[in-house]
Scaffold this active site. Sequence first.
Site, PDB file in Angstrom:
ATOM      1  N   CYS A 124      15.182   7.090 -51.304  1.00 38.93           N
ATOM      2  CA  CYS A 124      15.306   8.484 -50.721  1.00 38.93           C
ATOM      3  C   CYS A 124      13.832   8.864 -50.680  1.00 38.93           C
ATOM      4  O   CYS A 124      13.134   8.757 -51.713  1.00 38.93           O
ATOM      5  CB  CYS A 124      15.957   9.351 -51.355  1.00 38.93           C
ATOM      6  N   CYS A 158      12.686   9.389 -43.758  1.00 32.64           N
ATOM      7  CA  CYS A 158      14.044   9.458 -44.473  1.00 32.64           C
ATOM      8  C   CYS A 158      14.722   8.363 -44.256  1.00 32.64           C
ATOM      9  O   CYS A 158      15.020   7.587 -43.221  1.00 32.64           O
ATOM     10  CB  CYS A 158      14.542  10.872 -43.816  1.00 32.64           C
TER      11      CYS A 158
HETATM   12  N1  DGL Z   1      17.767  10.048 -47.479  1.00 25.98           N
HETATM   13  C1  DGL Z   1      16.921  11.146 -47.911  1.00 25.98           C
HETATM   14  C2  DGL Z   1      15.302  10.784 -47.609  1.00 25.98           C
HETATM   15  O1  DGL Z   1      15.091   9.725 -47.410  1.00 25.98           O
HETATM   16  C3  DGL Z   1      17.598  12.153 -47.371  1.00 25.98           C
HETATM   17  C4  DGL Z   1      16.942  13.557 -47.960  1.00 25.98           C
HETATM   18  C5  DGL Z   1      18.127  14.738 -47.892  1.00 25.98           C
HETATM   19  O2  DGL Z   1      19.014  14.285 -48.397  1.00 25.98           O
HETATM   20  O3  DGL Z   1      17.719  15.543 -47.319  1.00 25.98           O
HETATM   21  O4  DGL Z   1      14.626  11.956 -47.697  1.00 25.98           O
END
Ligand code: DGL
Length: 264
Positions: free
Chosen positions: A74, A184
Amino acid sequence: MSDPRPIGLFDSGVGGTSIWKEIHQLLPFEQSIYLADSRNAPYGIKPQNEIISLSVKNTEKLLEMECKLIIVACNTATTNAIKVLRNTYDVPFIGIEPAIKPAALQSTNKAIGILATKGTLSSELFTRTSELYTQDINVIEVVGTGLVELIESGKKESDEIKLLLKNLLSPMIEQKIDYLVLGCSHYPYLIPVLKELLPSNVKIIDSGEAVARQTKAVLLKEGLLNTSQELKFRPKFYTNTDTEVLKELIQAKKYDLQVEFLDF
Ligand code: DGL
């Protein structure tokens, strides 16, 4: 020496499975455990201290499951919490950050777009990296407001998400970007729709493959690789909400992947 313990991955939800796929492809003999903290998604709008506490919670769960290395799958958790995690725990951590460097180096138009969460774009780590590589580049940063929520609810190809993306991409298209950085881990699931919406010369890059390469290098360096060539493990996926979206996204049925509810 061979280390059969699993690699742990966590994300605010289902998105980090885009990283898991790269890991599994490059390191097929490694056991892996994936935690989708979908109950707390999105992380990207939360204050840093909350992102840190959630990352600590996920890490402790993976350590309880005896993971030998943890991938923070993430961008938001990496850019806001990895420093604390590395200072607190002994296992190696691999993080994921927007691939600004290759985009900036390869852009002919000297204009790149970055789509990421507010938490990532406002982080100190992101700001520092961006300053380092984009001195002579026009960087169009856009917060992907609403995208994670739609992906989490299984609407990655809906008309709703197409309309939202069209608006988010328009300043980038106006300024003639030739690279779009996906900052993301949820966004690689939008690539088919993004390709429909972007001019054909725009290249889309994410960091999944680089994370897998880095993971392999660290496993080797630390003597943590599972050197057995037997495909004896089954990856495990846990989510703290309904299992359906996660199952659908990783095509659990087709690949016979195990997805379970876990209260963490
Ligand atoms: N997969 C997360 C990232 O890479 C998503 C972030 C979120 O939950 O806003 O930032």
